[in-house]
Design an enzyme around this catalytic site. Sequence first.
Site, short mmCIF file in Angstrom:
data_model
loop_
_atom_site.label_atom_id
_atom_site.label_comp_id
_atom_site.label_asym_id
_atom_site.label_seq_id
_atom_site.Cartn_x
_atom_site.Cartn_y
_atom_site.Cartn_z
N TRP A 10 0.97 -1.18 -0.03
CA TRP A 10 -0.01 0.08 -0.02
C TRP A 10 0.91 1.21 -0.10
CZ3 TRP A 10 -4.97 -0.76 3.85
CH2 TRP A 10 -5.47 -1.95 3.02
N LYS A 11 2.14 1.24 0.14
CA LYS A 11 3.00 2.32 0.40
C LYS A 11 2.46 3.33 1.49
CE LYS A 11 4.58 1.18 -4.32
NZ LYS A 11 5.00 1.63 -5.70
N HIS A 94 12.97 -2.15 -1.14
CA HIS A 94 12.02 -1.58 -2.23
C HIS A 94 12.67 -0.71 -2.84
CE1 HIS A 94 8.67 0.38 -4.23
NE2 HIS A 94 8.21 -0.83 -4.13
N GLU A 96 11.87 2.32 -3.91
CA GLU A 96 11.55 3.62 -3.41
C GLU A 96 12.45 3.67 -2.26
OE1 GLU A 96 7.34 3.48 -3.02
OE2 GLU A 96 7.22 3.43 -5.28
N GLU A 166 11.33 -5.91 -9.54
CA GLU A 166 10.46 -5.07 -9.87
C GLU A 166 11.35 -4.00 -10.56
OE1 GLU A 166 6.96 -4.27 -6.92
OE2 GLU A 166 8.76 -3.61 -6.02
N GLY A 172 4.58 2.08 -10.66
CA GLY A 172 3.74 3.18 -10.91
C GLY A 172 3.62 4.02 -11.96
N SER A 211 3.32 -2.29 -12.00
CA SER A 211 2.18 -1.88 -12.86
C SER A 211 1.35 -3.32 -12.99
CB SER A 211 2.37 -1.24 -14.11
OG SER A 211 3.04 0.03 -13.76
N GLY A 232 1.40 -2.69 -6.34
CA GLY A 232 1.51 -1.33 -5.45
C GLY A 232 -0.37 -0.68 -5.78
N GLY A 233 -0.32 0.00 -6.73
CA GLY A 233 -1.34 0.87 -7.02
C GLY A 233 -2.82 -0.20 -7.15
#
Length: 249
Positions: A10-11, A94, A96, A166, A172, A211, A232-233
């Site tokens: 969910w970040k 990750h 990020e 990833e 994203g 994605s 993610g999204g």
Amino acid sequence: MRKPLIAGNWKMNGSAELIETFGRTFAGIELSSPVDVVIHPPFPYLDAARSAFAGTPLALGAQTLNPLPSGARTGEVSGEMLAEFGVEYVLAGHSERRQLYHESDEQVYERVIAALTVGLKPILCVGETLEERDAGQSEDVVLRQVGHVMARLEPGQRRMMTIAYEPVWAIGTGRTATPEQAQQMMAAIRGYQASFDSALADALRLLYGGSMNASNARELLAQEDIDGGLIGGASLKVDDFKAICQSAG
Ligand code: PGA
């Protein structure tokens, strides 16, 4: 036969209400074949998620941890704290975290060790940037990230690991790796693993992330070496996430 794993990252998104929605929706879910499913919400929601997910197939995951068990680290959370709240999986490395918080391969390794020490199952995230792909360095970068951790673990520790490939350019962005591109990298990771632990290489779960959504999941998950997804999204939309879990079965 590897059991698929679908992980929702969910970040810094979600809400107490979304936790409840996932708990309600997954309480009645019928998955056609066995799939492990985990949600990684932000830290403040872990306790509510533990209650809301009880009796559902949803396991609890965290997005990162500090390598120390406790101490003067303002804003950080330790593996022991996560374990106390019923967390089973934790992401490490990750992109990020690597990019925005400058986590090095060595710091990722330290987090993996800290997680293993308290019995958490690390999901080691690896992936190349667009520049690295364009320069033909994808495999070197990914195998360096994998090797920095996996080559230094004991066999028993390696069995607790999952690896998520990833590509950074796919996270994203709505731009997914093609099933062939993803499969090629998975085969390289599994082949690398086989070079020093062939029994593990067969059992190691490899997730694709970047994605992945309800429309492209089935084709990606059908690849020989893709054993699940890190989403993610699309993990913020309960119906989409449910559909992805169903396509993994
Ligand atoms: P995305 O994120 O599905 O939104 O691309 C994947 C991830 O960062 O784990």
